[in-house]
Design a protein around this motif. Structure first.
Motif, PDB file in Angstrom:
ATOM      1  N   ARG A 194       0.829  -1.194   0.000  1.00  0.00           N
ATOM      2  CA  ARG A 194       0.000   0.000   0.000  1.00  0.00           C
ATOM      3  C   ARG A 194       0.862   1.241   0.000  1.00  0.00           C
ATOM      4  NH1 ARG A 194      -2.578  -0.381   6.130  1.00  0.00           N
ATOM      5  NH2 ARG A 194      -0.679   0.185   7.287  1.00  0.00           N
TER       6      ARG A 194
ATOM      7  N   VAL B 245      -3.663   3.555  -1.433  1.00  0.00           N
ATOM      8  CA  VAL B 245      -3.875   2.746  -2.634  1.00  0.00           C
ATOM      9  C   VAL B 245      -3.193   1.409  -2.385  1.00  0.00           C
ATOM     10  CG1 VAL B 245      -3.504   2.521  -5.111  1.00  0.00           C
ATOM     11  CG2 VAL B 245      -3.972   4.774  -4.103  1.00  0.00           C
TER      12      VAL B 245
ATOM     13  N   GLY C 272      -3.612  -0.978  -8.869  1.00  0.00           N
ATOM     14  CA  GLY C 272      -3.954  -0.412  -7.565  1.00  0.00           C
ATOM     15  C   GLY C 272      -5.453  -0.207  -7.388  1.00  0.00           C
ATOM     16  N   THR C 273      -5.864  -0.271  -6.142  1.00  0.00           N
ATOM     17  CA  THR C 273      -7.260  -0.003  -5.795  1.00  0.00           C
ATOM     18  C   THR C 273      -7.289   0.841  -4.523  1.00  0.00           C
ATOM     19  OG1 THR C 273      -9.437  -1.016  -5.435  1.00  0.00           O
ATOM     20  CG2 THR C 273      -7.555  -2.163  -4.468  1.00  0.00           C
ATOM     21  N   GLN C 274      -8.118   1.872  -4.528  1.00  0.00           N
ATOM     22  CA  GLN C 274      -8.156   2.816  -3.409  1.00  0.00           C
ATOM     23  C   GLN C 274      -8.968   2.251  -2.252  1.00  0.00           C
ATOM     24  OE1 GLN C 274      -6.760   6.102  -3.098  1.00  0.00           O
ATOM     25  NE2 GLN C 274      -7.412   5.826  -0.977  1.00  0.00           N
TER      26      GLN C 274
END
Length: 117
Positions: free
Chosen positions: A38, A92, A110-112
């Motif tokens: 992250r 992220v 990536g994913t928030q």
């Protein structure tokens, strides 16, 4: 063609839970140790969970007992279950694969994850 695709991020209240998924190409997944990293704004990227090809897991103290990484070979997918989320978990989140080089060579987009207080 993307080899790692994350999903499952979103907005959650403190104390809540989320499950992140990372779908990989079968050939990459079969050969790789997998990790979730992250990066928060203004901070360095950090590894938050890792799983070997045989299922051995590792976590830093900051998430130990709250995060769980797992992998499903049938689906070529690695998961990150995050419980008891805190605002400082906001970042992220990236899935990555180590195909044997000792470093993560392949990365997802990536994913928030946002945790509100």
């Amino acid at each position: 063609q993307a080899q790692l695709v994350e999903s499952g991020g979103g907005l959650v209240q403190a104390g809540g839970s989320l499950r992140l998924s990372c779908a990989a190409s079968a050939s990459l997944f079969r050969l790789s140790a997998m990790g979730w990293h992250r990066q928060a704004p203004g901070k360095q990227r950090e590894l938050v969970a890792a799983i070997s090809r045989t299922g051995t897991t590792n976590y830093p103290d900051s998430v130990e007992g709250r995060f769980t990484i797992s992998r499903d070979y049938a689906k070529s997918t690695v998961y990150l279950i995050m419980n008891s989320l805190k605002p400082e978990d906001t970042a992220v989140y990236y899935c990555a694969a180590d195909i044997g080089s000792g470093k993560y060579d392949y990365w997802g987009q990536g994913t928030q994850v946002t945790v509100s207080s």
